[in-house]
Design an enzyme around this catalytic site. Sequence first.
Site, short mmCIF file in Angstrom:
data_model
loop_
_atom_site.label_atom_id
_atom_site.label_comp_id
_atom_site.label_asym_id
_atom_site.label_seq_id
_atom_site.Cartn_x
_atom_site.Cartn_y
_atom_site.Cartn_z
NE ARG A 94 -3.75 -0.07 0.28
CZ ARG A 94 -4.67 0.11 -0.66
NH1 ARG A 94 -4.82 -0.78 -1.63
NH2 ARG A 94 -5.44 1.17 -0.63
CG HIS A 112 12.72 -1.07 -4.62
ND1 HIS A 112 11.42 -1.32 -4.99
CD2 HIS A 112 13.42 -0.86 -5.77
CE1 HIS A 112 11.32 -1.26 -6.31
NE2 HIS A 112 12.51 -0.98 -6.80
#
Length: 208
Positions: A94, A112
Amino acid sequence: MTGRKRVGVLISGRGSNLQALIDAAKAPDYPAELVLVISNVAGVQGLARAEAAGIPTRVISHKDFAGREPFEAALDAALNDAGVEILCNAGFMRLLTESFVARWHDRHLNIHPSLLPAFKGLNTHERVLESGAKITGATVHFVRAAMDDGPIIAQASVPVNPGDTPDILAARVLEAEHKLYPHALALVASGAVRVEGEHVVGMTQQNS
């Protein structure tokens, strides 16, 4: 160990990076303890991982709220009730508002699967392969309002091999993530790094 930083983790799925943090925090000299895991999706494997480790869990579904702000207010309340000092995204799918990010400024980490600032966003490994890059990797950074943006805490490099598919490359990068995230969290929790301007000072590199 006293003085360990209290960590909350946001997840949406299987929680493999969560498991890496759980395993690291078992060490008596690790400077952080996991005190709450929140998922916005019920029944995911990450919740089972946390429960198996005796870590309190909450399901706070974004679908139960009229918008992002009330959802994030519920997240914030649960984290504060648990005394969370550092927040980690671990596969949390989200986007968070600028207001929420500001409340957790320089206390909120994300991982990431690329060497940021390259290849922000989704479909990372496909884009790495399409680009012809020879090296990729993983990055842990402090969260900012923009996607996959913020001061970089630590990175790990991963080679791109001939014949790699997105799935093969993803698996290799994920192995590096599992080493990198506990390393980066330890740097932050121990006070070994700090943010000056929009740069992390004292960064220690972690290579795969």
